[in-house]
Motif scaffolding. Structure first.
Motif, PDB file in Angstrom:
ATOM      1  N   GLN A  81      97.715 122.349  61.326  1.00 49.34           N
ATOM      2  CA  GLN A  81      98.481 122.270  62.869  1.00 49.34           C
ATOM      3  C   GLN A  81      97.615 123.321  63.176  1.00 49.34           C
ATOM      4  OE1 GLN A  81     101.821 125.439  62.041  1.00 49.34           O
ATOM      5  NE2 GLN A  81     100.790 125.314  59.425  1.00 49.34           N
ATOM      6  N   SER A  82      98.242 123.552  64.748  1.00 50.44           N
ATOM      7  CA  SER A  82      97.467 123.844  66.066  1.00 50.44           C
ATOM      8  C   SER A  82      99.000 125.220  67.041  1.00 50.44           C
ATOM      9  CB  SER A  82      96.554 123.614  66.212  1.00 50.44           C
ATOM     10  OG  SER A  82      97.029 122.545  67.774  1.00 50.44           O
ATOM     11  N   GLY A  83      98.350 125.627  67.571  1.00 51.45           N
ATOM     12  CA  GLY A  83      99.102 126.399  68.759  1.00 51.45           C
ATOM     13  C   GLY A  83      99.041 127.501  69.217  1.00 51.45           C
ATOM     14  N   ILE A  84      99.250 128.174  70.363  1.00 54.29           N
ATOM     15  CA  ILE A  84      98.761 129.102  71.209  1.00 54.29           C
ATOM     16  C   ILE A  84      99.807 130.302  70.963  1.00 54.29           C
ATOM     17  CG2 ILE A  84      98.445 129.889  74.037  1.00 54.29           C
ATOM     18  CD1 ILE A  84      98.153 126.897  74.455  1.00 54.29           C
ATOM     19  N   TRP A  85      99.057 131.157  71.236  1.00 53.35           N
ATOM     20  CA  TRP A  85     100.047 133.475  70.646  1.00 53.35           C
ATOM     21  C   TRP A  85      99.427 133.596  71.975  1.00 53.35           C
ATOM     22  CZ3 TRP A  85      97.059 133.959  65.566  1.00 53.35           C
ATOM     23  CH2 TRP A  85      97.681 133.318  64.057  1.00 53.35           C
ATOM     24  N   ASP A  86     100.509 134.244  72.345  1.00 54.20           N
ATOM     25  CA  ASP A  86     100.412 134.633  73.866  1.00 54.20           C
ATOM     26  C   ASP A  86      99.278 135.811  74.082  1.00 54.20           C
ATOM     27  OD1 ASP A  86     101.039 135.771  76.558  1.00 54.20           O
ATOM     28  OD2 ASP A  86     102.558 136.941  76.082  1.00 54.20           O
ATOM     29  N   ASP A  87      98.715 135.818  74.802  1.00 52.49           N
ATOM     30  CA  ASP A  87      97.618 137.222  75.024  1.00 52.49           C
ATOM     31  C   ASP A  87      98.427 137.519  76.272  1.00 52.49           C
ATOM     32  OD1 ASP A  87      96.271 139.231  75.249  1.00 52.49           O
ATOM     33  OD2 ASP A  87      94.487 138.195  75.187  1.00 52.49           O
ATOM     34  N   ALA A  88      99.139 138.283  75.912  1.00 52.10           N
ATOM     35  CA  ALA A  88      99.583 139.526  77.165  1.00 52.10           C
ATOM     36  C   ALA A  88      99.906 140.507  78.232  1.00 52.10           C
ATOM     37  CB  ALA A  88     100.826 139.998  76.699  1.00 52.10           C
ATOM     38  N   ASP A  89      97.887 140.561  78.033  1.00 56.01           N
ATOM     39  CA  ASP A  89      97.303 141.117  78.915  1.00 56.01           C
ATOM     40  C   ASP A  89      96.310 140.469  79.421  1.00 56.01           C
ATOM     41  OD1 ASP A  89      96.247 144.477  79.310  1.00 56.01           O
ATOM     42  OD2 ASP A  89      94.224 143.316  78.801  1.00 56.01           O
ATOM     43  N   MET A  90      95.767 139.380  79.327  1.00 59.29           N
ATOM     44  CA  MET A  90      95.327 138.244  80.015  1.00 59.29           C
ATOM     45  C   MET A  90      96.057 137.203  80.401  1.00 59.29           C
ATOM     46  SD  MET A  90      92.092 139.982  79.618  1.00 59.29           S
ATOM     47  CE  MET A  90      91.604 138.727  80.758  1.00 59.29           C
ATOM     48  N   SER A  91      95.787 136.652  81.960  1.00 64.79           N
ATOM     49  CA  SER A  91      96.637 135.608  82.793  1.00 64.79           C
ATOM     50  C   SER A  91      95.100 134.434  82.310  1.00 64.79           C
ATOM     51  CB  SER A  91      96.511 135.982  83.954  1.00 64.79           C
ATOM     52  OG  SER A  91      95.643 136.237  84.628  1.00 64.79           O
ATOM     53  N   ASN A  92      94.377 133.823  82.302  1.00 62.92           N
ATOM     54  CA  ASN A  92      93.701 133.032  82.157  1.00 62.92           C
ATOM     55  C   ASN A  92      93.560 132.647  81.159  1.00 62.92           C
ATOM     56  OD1 ASN A  92      91.646 135.153  82.165  1.00 62.92           O
ATOM     57  ND2 ASN A  92      90.076 134.501  83.439  1.00 62.92           N
ATOM     58  N   ARG A  93      93.652 133.233  79.932  1.00 64.48           N
ATOM     59  CA  ARG A  93      93.568 132.389  78.543  1.00 64.48           C
ATOM     60  C   ARG A  93      94.064 132.861  77.616  1.00 64.48           C
ATOM     61  NH1 ARG A  93      89.630 136.443  80.925  1.00 64.48           N
ATOM     62  NH2 ARG A  93      88.631 137.571  78.875  1.00 64.48           N
ATOM     63  N   GLU A  94      94.865 132.008  76.605  1.00 66.72           N
ATOM     64  CA  GLU A  94      95.540 132.603  75.551  1.00 66.72           C
ATOM     65  C   GLU A  94      94.481 132.891  73.695  1.00 66.72           C
ATOM     66  OE1 GLU A  94      98.041 134.332  76.576  1.00 66.72           O
ATOM     67  OE2 GLU A  94      98.650 132.803  78.165  1.00 66.72           O
ATOM     68  N   PHE A  95      95.428 132.660  72.931  1.00 66.65           N
ATOM     69  CA  PHE A  95      94.790 132.954  71.674  1.00 66.65           C
ATOM     70  C   PHE A  95      95.027 131.268  70.990  1.00 66.65           C
ATOM     71  CE2 PHE A  95      96.267 137.849  71.102  1.00 66.65           C
ATOM     72  CZ  PHE A  95      95.179 138.468  72.208  1.00 66.65           C
ATOM     73  N   VAL A  96      93.855 131.166  71.103  1.00 64.65           N
ATOM     74  CA  VAL A  96      94.589 129.477  70.430  1.00 64.65           C
ATOM     75  C   VAL A  96      93.557 129.462  68.383  1.00 64.65           C
ATOM     76  CG1 VAL A  96      93.472 127.119  70.303  1.00 64.65           C
ATOM     77  CG2 VAL A  96      93.506 128.263  72.247  1.00 64.65           C
ATOM     78  N   TRP A  97      94.581 129.219  67.825  1.00 62.69           N
ATOM     79  CA  TRP A  97      94.444 129.193  67.196  1.00 62.69           C
ATOM     80  C   TRP A  97      94.981 127.695  65.843  1.00 62.69           C
ATOM     81  CZ3 TRP A  97      98.966 127.016  63.347  1.00 62.69           C
ATOM     82  CH2 TRP A  97      99.809 126.744  64.415  1.00 62.69           C
ATOM     83  N   ALA A  98      93.646 127.420  64.935  1.00 60.54           N
ATOM     84  CA  ALA A  98      94.296 126.355  64.039  1.00 60.54           C
ATOM     85  C   ALA A  98      94.575 126.044  61.870  1.00 60.54           C
ATOM     86  CB  ALA A  98      93.578 125.308  64.369  1.00 60.54           C
ATOM     87  N   GLN A  99      95.049 125.642  62.168  1.00 61.97           N
ATOM     88  CA  GLN A  99      95.247 125.531  60.001  1.00 61.97           C
ATOM     89  C   GLN A  99      94.219 124.599  60.024  1.00 61.97           C
ATOM     90  OE1 GLN A  99      98.576 124.421  58.308  1.00 61.97           O
ATOM     91  NE2 GLN A  99      98.924 125.746  56.802  1.00 61.97           N
ATOM     92  N   ILE A 100      93.795 124.699  59.591  1.00 64.21           N
ATOM     93  CA  ILE A 100      92.783 123.174  59.021  1.00 64.21           C
ATOM     94  C   ILE A 100      92.260 123.244  57.477  1.00 64.21           C
ATOM     95  CG2 ILE A 100      89.374 123.018  59.070  1.00 64.21           C
ATOM     96  CD1 ILE A 100      89.842 124.429  61.457  1.00 64.21           C
ATOM     97  N   ASP A 101      92.400 121.591  57.102  1.00 66.17           N
ATOM     98  CA  ASP A 101      91.797 121.373  55.815  1.00 66.17           C
ATOM     99  C   ASP A 101      90.453 121.435  55.330  1.00 66.17           C
ATOM    100  OD1 ASP A 101      92.657 120.133  53.802  1.00 66.17           O
ATOM    101  OD2 ASP A 101      92.888 118.404  54.283  1.00 66.17           O
ATOM    102  N   VAL A 102      90.125 122.464  55.082  1.00 62.84           N
ATOM    103  CA  VAL A 102      88.645 122.593  54.208  1.00 62.84           C
ATOM    104  C   VAL A 102      88.684 122.115  53.017  1.00 62.84           C
ATOM    105  CG1 VAL A 102      88.532 124.516  56.305  1.00 62.84           C
ATOM    106  CG2 VAL A 102      89.002 124.974  53.814  1.00 62.84           C
ATOM    107  N   PRO A 103      87.263 122.399  52.657  1.00 63.08           N
ATOM    108  CA  PRO A 103      87.415 121.407  51.089  1.00 63.08           C
ATOM    109  C   PRO A 103      88.308 122.269  50.101  1.00 63.08           C
ATOM    110  CG  PRO A 103      85.254 121.091  52.336  1.00 63.08           C
ATOM    111  CD  PRO A 103      85.903 121.891  53.226  1.00 63.08           C
ATOM    112  N   GLY A 104      88.416 122.905  48.787  1.00 60.52           N
ATOM    113  CA  GLY A 104      88.996 123.313  47.849  1.00 60.52           C
ATOM    114  C   GLY A 104      90.705 123.630  47.971  1.00 60.52           C
ATOM    115  N   ASP A 105      91.201 124.347  47.470  1.00 67.98           N
ATOM    116  CA  ASP A 105      92.600 124.631  47.275  1.00 67.98           C
ATOM    117  C   ASP A 105      93.185 125.165  48.353  1.00 67.98           C
ATOM    118  OD1 ASP A 105      93.128 122.932  44.929  1.00 67.98           O
ATOM    119  OD2 ASP A 105      92.306 125.614  43.717  1.00 67.98           O
ATOM    120  N   ALA A 106      92.649 126.514  49.133  1.00 67.21           N
ATOM    121  CA  ALA A 106      93.036 127.023  50.144  1.00 67.21           C
ATOM    122  C   ALA A 106      92.580 126.519  51.658  1.00 67.21           C
ATOM    123  CB  ALA A 106      92.096 128.649  50.410  1.00 67.21           C
TER     124      ALA A 106
END
Length: 387
Positions: A81-106
């Protein structure tokens, strides 16, 4: 890898210098800034990722509606899954996050960031870090790994914004460096703009970053102008990190994640797993072939969970002179621990002491382990397997 390695006059990857660096370093996961390529259509970005990294890679990005110099994540592993968290201090980019299925349990949560630039913007960077810490605290499960990476535009290693992130990720030395031991990442190599910050559990799994014939114990700052031999990093050209518009160096760290071998084994032996059948068929303590070995022990001793044990006993005890030899199969899985326990009767088993252990050759995924004890009053033995 954290990478704000655009070049030219339009903060894009069109000129190709950054692309060559990506191809040479071959990262598994990239937290990319200024994610611009041609007109940024879906087709164009698809081509950029497939041709630069590989057809198996996937990616997420802001989209032009949320940023002119957008952040993104590119991953060899599946993005859950992925999405955007608003960087309220900037108007031309945001925080981009992703949850990644890497090897292992976590799972791995990554956040691609691009903080406000300039030496007079320390307070704004502190505000951005405070926002980001709040988002992570509110959204990321404690059991998952966290990485924050990208262009922080840090003017030094002691900026106030680091105190806002330090409860979540490691912000102290040692840091990645280049061949000459320089950890700064701006074009003039005098300021630590770019970082890969990881939380403590993941930090404990860091291993040296190896590139060509060189190894970097705490990660790499890649600058083609000082990298020797340049032939180790084809197709990079020696001048790529110093071309017009290339304001940052790439930063890369490497981690050795524990691989869960049990889940693939489970899928292979029980491809259809109904929740209703967990206790009796495919659960760790289930014994579907009714031979006295539960599924977890079938796995640990290299047996077939759907066929009863018809061969010799798993554990054998022999006398070698006055010494006692206990032999049993062990699986080539670093997550498993095998402990021989002994007793004078069939109660009060305790771990044996003073023994020597010898492993035979690997046959498939299993090898024979021999545990030799000096003369002992112990007469009964068992093997405890855990993970």
């Amino acid at each position: 890898m954290a990478a704000n390695i655009t070049s030219g006059n339009f903060q894009s990857y069109d000129p190709g210098h950054g692309i060559r660096i990506f191809e040479a370093l071959d990262p598994d996961i990239v937290l990319i800034q200024e994610f611009n390529y041609l007109s940024n259509t879906d087709t164009q970005l698809d081509i950029f990722v497939a041709e630069t990294f590989g057809a198996e890679f996937s990616y997420v990005e802001e989209g032009k509606s949320s940023g002119q110099i957008q952040n993104g994540v590119i991953s060899r592993y599946p993005i859950l899954q992925s999405g955007i968290w608003d960087d309220a201090d900037m108007s031309n980019r945001e925080f981009v996050w992703a949850q990644i299925d890497v090897p292992g349990d976590a799972n791995l949560w990554v956040v691609s960031v691009h903080f406000k630039a300039s030496s007079g913007s320390e307070s704004r960077r502190t505000g951005e870090a405070e926002q980001l810490a709040g988002y992570i605290t509110a959204n990321v499960p404690a059991a998952d790994y966290v990485v924050i990476g990208g262009d922080f535009n840090a003017q030094n290693r002691n900026e106030e914004f680091l105190t806002k992130l330090s409860p979540i990720v490691k912000v102290t030395a040692p840091w990645p460096v280049d061949r000459n031991g320089n950890g700064n990442t701006n074009s003039g190599r005098s300021k630590p703009y770019d970082w890969v910050m990881v939380e403590p559990d993941l930090d404990a799994l860091e291993v040296p970053t190896v590139l060509g014939s060189r190894s970097y114990a705490n990660g790499l700052v890649f600058d083609s102008r000082v990298y020797i031999p340049i032939g180790d990093v084809a197709p990079v050209l020696a001048a790529d990190s110093g071309v017009a518009g290339m304001q940052h160096m790439a930063v890369m760290k490497t981690f050795d994640l524990p691989v869960d071998l049990y889940q693939p084994w489970l899928s292979e032996n029980f491809p259809t797993r109904s929740p209703a059948d967990e206790v009796t068929v495919w659960g760790e303590l289930a014994d579907p072939d009714q031979d006295g070995l539960v599924n977890f022990l079938e796995y640990a001793f290299g047996r077939d969970p759907n066929a009863p044990v018809l061969t010799l006993p798993i554990l054998a005890v022999n006398l070698d002179g006055q010494n006692i030899e206990v032999t049993f199969p062990v699986l080539e899985d670093p997550n498993l621990t095998y402990q021989v326990e002994g007793a004078t009767d069939l109660t009060d088993f305790t771990p044996v002491t003073g023994a020597t252990t010898n492993d035979g050759s690997l046959i498939g995924l299993v090898k024979k382990r021999t545990v030799t004890l000096p003369p002992s009053v112990l007469r009964f033995f068992r093997v405890k397997v855990s993970r």
